[in-house]
Scaffold this motif. Structure first.
Motif, PDB file in Angstrom:
ATOM      1  N   GLU A  60       0.849  -1.192   0.000  1.00 42.17           N
ATOM      2  CA  GLU A  60       0.000   0.000   0.000  1.00 42.17           C
ATOM      3  C   GLU A  60       0.890   1.250   0.000  1.00 42.17           C
ATOM      4  O   GLU A  60       2.039   1.226   0.448  1.00 42.17           O
ATOM      5  CB  GLU A  60      -0.904   0.031   1.236  1.00 42.17           C
ATOM      6  CG  GLU A  60      -1.822  -1.187   1.382  1.00 42.17           C
ATOM      7  CD  GLU A  60      -1.273  -2.197   2.359  1.00 42.17           C
ATOM      8  OE1 GLU A  60      -2.066  -2.820   3.073  1.00 42.17           O
ATOM      9  OE2 GLU A  60      -0.024  -2.373   2.403  1.00 42.17           O
ATOM     10  N   SER A  61       0.346   2.337  -0.495  1.00 40.45           N
ATOM     11  CA  SER A  61       1.123   3.572  -0.551  1.00 40.45           C
ATOM     12  C   SER A  61       0.363   4.708   0.144  1.00 40.45           C
ATOM     13  O   SER A  61      -0.862   4.679   0.262  1.00 40.45           O
ATOM     14  CB  SER A  61       1.420   3.966  -1.999  1.00 40.45           C
ATOM     15  OG  SER A  61       0.223   4.213  -2.715  1.00 40.45           O
ATOM     16  N   LEU A  62       1.127   5.693   0.609  1.00 41.06           N
ATOM     17  CA  LEU A  62       0.542   6.840   1.291  1.00 41.06           C
ATOM     18  C   LEU A  62       1.381   8.075   0.989  1.00 41.06           C
ATOM     19  O   LEU A  62       2.611   8.055   1.147  1.00 41.06           O
ATOM     20  CB  LEU A  62       0.505   6.621   2.812  1.00 41.06           C
ATOM     21  CG  LEU A  62       0.089   7.836   3.657  1.00 41.06           C
ATOM     22  CD1 LEU A  62      -1.410   8.104   3.495  1.00 41.06           C
ATOM     23  CD2 LEU A  62       0.456   7.646   5.120  1.00 41.06           C
ATOM     24  N   LYS A  63       0.728   9.145   0.556  1.00 43.28           N
ATOM     25  CA  LYS A  63       1.389  10.451   0.466  1.00 43.28           C
ATOM     26  C   LYS A  63       1.091  11.174   1.771  1.00 43.28           C
ATOM     27  O   LYS A  63      -0.058  11.525   2.051  1.00 43.28           O
ATOM     28  CB  LYS A  63       0.874  11.254  -0.717  1.00 43.28           C
ATOM     29  CG  LYS A  63       1.665  12.546  -0.960  1.00 43.28           C
ATOM     30  CD  LYS A  63       1.204  13.261  -2.209  1.00 43.28           C
ATOM     31  CE  LYS A  63       2.069  14.481  -2.497  1.00 43.28           C
ATOM     32  NZ  LYS A  63       3.473  14.132  -2.778  1.00 43.28           N
TER      33      LYS A  63
ATOM     34  N   ASP B 198       6.174  10.424  -0.194  1.00 42.39           N
ATOM     35  CA  ASP B 198       5.418   9.208  -0.522  1.00 42.39           C
ATOM     36  C   ASP B 198       6.058   8.010   0.170  1.00 42.39           C
ATOM     37  O   ASP B 198       7.284   7.862   0.177  1.00 42.39           O
ATOM     38  CB  ASP B 198       5.420   8.979  -2.037  1.00 42.39           C
ATOM     39  CG  ASP B 198       4.641  10.058  -2.780  1.00 42.39           C
ATOM     40  OD1 ASP B 198       3.454  10.237  -2.471  1.00 42.39           O
ATOM     41  OD2 ASP B 198       5.236  10.734  -3.644  1.00 42.39           O
ATOM     42  N   TYR B 199       5.214   7.154   0.751  1.00 39.48           N
ATOM     43  CA  TYR B 199       5.697   5.971   1.456  1.00 39.48           C
ATOM     44  C   TYR B 199       4.997   4.731   0.921  1.00 39.48           C
ATOM     45  O   TYR B 199       3.780   4.740   0.704  1.00 39.48           O
ATOM     46  CB  TYR B 199       5.437   6.099   2.958  1.00 39.48           C
ATOM     47  CG  TYR B 199       6.181   7.240   3.608  1.00 39.48           C
ATOM     48  CD1 TYR B 199       7.491   7.070   4.060  1.00 39.48           C
ATOM     49  CD2 TYR B 199       5.583   8.501   3.760  1.00 39.48           C
ATOM     50  CE1 TYR B 199       8.178   8.129   4.653  1.00 39.48           C
ATOM     51  CE2 TYR B 199       6.265   9.547   4.347  1.00 39.48           C
ATOM     52  CZ  TYR B 199       7.565   9.360   4.788  1.00 39.48           C
ATOM     53  OH  TYR B 199       8.251  10.394   5.365  1.00 39.48           O
ATOM     54  N   VAL B 200       5.780   3.676   0.714  1.00 36.92           N
ATOM     55  CA  VAL B 200       5.238   2.376   0.338  1.00 36.92           C
ATOM     56  C   VAL B 200       5.347   1.479   1.557  1.00 36.92           C
ATOM     57  O   VAL B 200       6.448   1.263   2.081  1.00 36.92           O
ATOM     58  CB  VAL B 200       5.994   1.767  -0.858  1.00 36.92           C
ATOM     59  CG1 VAL B 200       5.447   0.385  -1.166  1.00 36.92           C
ATOM     60  CG2 VAL B 200       5.878   2.677  -2.078  1.00 36.92           C
ATOM     61  N   LEU B 201       4.217   0.959   2.029  1.00 37.70           N
ATOM     62  CA  LEU B 201       4.203   0.180   3.259  1.00 37.70           C
ATOM     63  C   LEU B 201       4.791  -1.200   3.026  1.00 37.70           C
ATOM     64  O   LEU B 201       4.556  -1.839   1.994  1.00 37.70           O
ATOM     65  CB  LEU B 201       2.778   0.077   3.798  1.00 37.70           C
ATOM     66  CG  LEU B 201       2.029   1.409   3.959  1.00 37.70           C
ATOM     67  CD1 LEU B 201       0.718   1.195   4.710  1.00 37.70           C
ATOM     68  CD2 LEU B 201       2.890   2.453   4.664  1.00 37.70           C
ATOM     69  N   THR B 202       5.565  -1.655   3.990  1.00 37.60           N
ATOM     70  CA  THR B 202       6.258  -2.945   3.864  1.00 37.60           C
ATOM     71  C   THR B 202       5.434  -4.094   4.422  1.00 37.60           C
ATOM     72  O   THR B 202       5.743  -5.260   4.173  1.00 37.60           O
ATOM     73  CB  THR B 202       7.605  -2.880   4.604  1.00 37.60           C
ATOM     74  OG1 THR B 202       7.373  -2.581   5.982  1.00 37.60           O
ATOM     75  CG2 THR B 202       8.504  -1.795   4.012  1.00 37.60           C
ATOM     76  N   GLY B 203       4.384  -3.771   5.197  1.00 39.71           N
ATOM     77  CA  GLY B 203       3.562  -4.801   5.823  1.00 39.71           C
ATOM     78  C   GLY B 203       3.778  -4.811   7.322  1.00 39.71           C
ATOM     79  O   GLY B 203       4.915  -4.813   7.789  1.00 39.71           O
ATOM     80  N   GLY B 204       2.694  -4.800   8.073  1.00 39.08           N
ATOM     81  CA  GLY B 204       2.785  -4.818   9.530  1.00 39.08           C
ATOM     82  C   GLY B 204       2.569  -3.461  10.165  1.00 39.08           C
ATOM     83  O   GLY B 204       2.376  -3.374  11.381  1.00 39.08           O
TER      84      GLY B 204
ATOM     85  N   LEU C 281       9.696   2.913   8.082  1.00 43.12           N
ATOM     86  CA  LEU C 281       9.582   3.933   7.036  1.00 43.12           C
ATOM     87  C   LEU C 281      10.539   5.103   7.263  1.00 43.12           C
ATOM     88  O   LEU C 281      10.503   6.076   6.503  1.00 43.12           O
ATOM     89  CB  LEU C 281       8.144   4.453   6.992  1.00 43.12           C
ATOM     90  CG  LEU C 281       7.070   3.388   6.710  1.00 43.12           C
ATOM     91  CD1 LEU C 281       5.678   3.982   6.832  1.00 43.12           C
ATOM     92  CD2 LEU C 281       7.277   2.774   5.330  1.00 43.12           C
ATOM     93  N   ASN C 282      11.375   4.998   8.304  1.00 44.98           N
ATOM     94  CA  ASN C 282      12.314   6.075   8.641  1.00 44.98           C
ATOM     95  C   ASN C 282      11.557   7.402   8.780  1.00 44.98           C
ATOM     96  O   ASN C 282      11.916   8.413   8.191  1.00 44.98           O
ATOM     97  CB  ASN C 282      13.404   6.197   7.571  1.00 44.98           C
ATOM     98  CG  ASN C 282      14.556   7.087   8.033  1.00 44.98           C
ATOM     99  OD1 ASN C 282      14.790   7.243   9.235  1.00 44.98           O
ATOM    100  ND2 ASN C 282      15.252   7.694   7.080  1.00 44.98           N
ATOM    101  N   LEU C 283      10.501   7.364   9.579  1.00 46.41           N
ATOM    102  CA  LEU C 283       9.591   8.495   9.685  1.00 46.41           C
ATOM    103  C   LEU C 283       9.489   8.926  11.150  1.00 46.41           C
ATOM    104  O   LEU C 283       9.034   8.167  11.996  1.00 46.41           O
ATOM    105  CB  LEU C 283       8.218   8.087   9.149  1.00 46.41           C
ATOM    106  CG  LEU C 283       7.309   9.166   8.561  1.00 46.41           C
ATOM    107  CD1 LEU C 283       6.138   8.519   7.832  1.00 46.41           C
ATOM    108  CD2 LEU C 283       6.800  10.124   9.617  1.00 46.41           C
ATOM    109  N   GLN C 284       9.940  10.140  11.420  1.00 45.29           N
ATOM    110  CA  GLN C 284       9.857  10.694  12.767  1.00 45.29           C
ATOM    111  C   GLN C 284       8.720  11.701  12.846  1.00 45.29           C
ATOM    112  O   GLN C 284       8.422  12.397  11.877  1.00 45.29           O
ATOM    113  CB  GLN C 284      11.167  11.403  13.139  1.00 45.29           C
ATOM    114  CG  GLN C 284      12.378  10.488  13.212  1.00 45.29           C
ATOM    115  CD  GLN C 284      12.368   9.615  14.453  1.00 45.29           C
ATOM    116  OE1 GLN C 284      11.605   9.868  15.385  1.00 45.29           O
ATOM    117  NE2 GLN C 284      13.222   8.608  14.470  1.00 45.29           N
TER     118      GLN C 284
END
Length: 454
Positions: A284-287, A293-299, A349-352
């Motif tokens: 799945e993807s999310l802007k 933009d992030y592509v989810l890896t699962g979990g 996602l390396n997201l802070q």
């Protein structure tokens, strides 16, 4: 964790001075990294009144102004296009240091005309990037008063280092609570006025993964008007380095730092159906609201509507349902997210984010309903509108714990020597040592082979 002294005192009734507060915080284990007292740095700058402003005899773009500083009237040569008679300004006397450049003002002669002091711009005062004109103060600003106090810049800013085990102090109220517990004042009551719902929310919430999200409270607020925040709210955020965006967004940032309660607001008109909290399958993807933009890896803990993933629970919202000036209906999210899953989502996602920082350390599980009511009241007060009934999914997790303790064991661990346990006596005699700091006898021993510390 940054906050101003006045912000702290909005939660704490205390007569303690800044030095006492700093010392007490440190003794409580909340180390104060830095204290910035802008009022002290700006003490020389005063409110002045421009009595007259005449053209400079030798320069078309300069004016010769007579300036009343409250104690004397001085002649100042100024090149600002908005310099005019009747203006209240920020005056820097001879000998003061300009914050932006570090220049020390001296008596000067500009194109043959003597000039004493300077009328300052926001750029020169390090308050903004505006250097096209001098600061225009309110008409009721008292002449001769300290400029910092008029604009609320005399409020000391504290920067406190919060250790990982003190998640309760990632909000100003939590720090105020700790100071009150230390005897430094009284914690002010937190007003929580329940907002009666006027209609049922057409937007529902379903939690598929209760481990990742034990509880989710939502509320539709329709008919809002999203615009600039009031000065008090904008000033609070600006004081800790946050840029005010709009009232709806600023409310979520304010509750994050004020009450240690991250929230999220969806533009309800952009939602497609109800919300579903679930474990991402991967792909799945999310802007996100940060423009990336992030592509989810699962979990990951994902929040979706009929269009797909629109938010990452406890981490960041999505751009497709974000609020802007045109927002008229908003869906408020107040939820609990699992600490481990939130940390894993952000790490993958390396997201802070400020929300992730708090959720992964743990929030008060019993504060969800109160937070929803407080946030609703803020939205109604600042943006208007009417609120629906609460949409409640899940339940508050059972956070109560029972602990057994033997008072005699506490006494023995305190090192008072009263224990009659032969093992204790033998080990104490073998392992007594001196503290490196104060040379007080301390006990430090370990039951060897038993896998537990004493």
């Amino acid at each position: 964790m940054k906050f101003t002294l006045s912000w702290l005192k909005s939660h704490l009734e205390t007569d303690a001075d800044l030095e006492t507060i700093v010392r007490t915080l440190t003794m409580q284990g909340l180390e104060v990294d830095d204290v910035t007292d802008r009022g002290k740095d700006l003490a020389a700058f005063r409110v002045a009144y421009v009595v007259s402003a005449e053209p400079h005899p030798n320069a078309d773009k300069l004016r010769v102004c007579r300036v009343d500083t409250g104690s004397e009237t001085l002649q100042v040569v100024c090149g600002a296009p908005n310099a005019r008679a009747g203006l209240k300004v920020v005056f820097a006397p001879t000998g003061s240091t300009i914050p932006r450049s570090g220049t020390v003002l001296k008596e000067a002669t500009i194109r043959g005309v003597a000039s004493s002091g300077m009328m300052c711009s926001g750029f020169e005062m390090n308050l903004s990037e505006d250097h096209d004109g001098i600061i225009e103060l309110p008409e009721d600003a008292p002449v001769g008063a300290p400029f910092a106090s008029v604009l609320g810049l005399d409020d000391p800013l504290l920067d406190v280092k919060i250790t990982a085990n003190r998640a309760d102090c990632l909000g100003v109220r939590g720090i105020a609570r700790d100071l009150a517990a230390a005897g430094l004042g009284t914690l002010k009551p937190l007003t929580v006025d329940a907002v009666p719902g006027k209609f049922s929310s057409p937007i529902g919430v379903e939690i598929e993964d209760r481990k990742a999200c034990p509880m989710f409270i939502g509320r539709l607020i329709r008919g809002v008007k999203n615009g600039p925040s009031p000065k008090w709210l904008a000033d609070r955020l600006t004081s800790i380095g946050l840029r005010p965006i709009s009232a709806l967004v600023d409310i979520t940032n304010f509750t994050t730092f004020d009450l240690d309660r991250p929230l999220h607001v969806f533009d309800a008109t952009k939602l497609q159906g109800s919300l579903r909290v679930h474990r991402a399958q991967g792909g799945e993807s999310l802007k996100a609201l940060n423009g990336k933009d992030y592509v989810l890896t699962g979990g990951e803990t994902a929040i979706s509507d009929a269009s797909g993933v629109i938010s990452l629970g406890g981490v960041i919202g999505g751009e497709s349902t974000g609020c802007n000036e045109a927002t008229t209906d908003v869906f408020l999210e107040v939820a609990l997210f699992d600490t481990v899953r939130t940390a894993a989502t952000g790490r993958a996602l390396n997201l802070q984010s400020d929300a992730r920082y708090r959720f992964e350390r743990g929030l008060d599980p019993a504060f969800v309903f109160e937070a929803a009511e407080i946030a609703t009241r803020l939205v109604l007060d600042l943006c208007g509108g009417e609120a629906s009934e609460l949409v409640v999914a899940g339940a508050i997790p059972d956070w109560h714990r029972s602990v057994s303790i033997r008072p005699s064991r506490v006494e023995s661990l305190g090192g008072n020597g009263d224990s009659t346990d032969p093992d204790d006596t033998r080990l104490r005699n073998q392992c007594r040592r001196k503290c490196a700091c104060c040379h007080h006898p301390v006990l430090a021993w370990r039951y060897r082979g038993r896998g537990r510390s004493r």
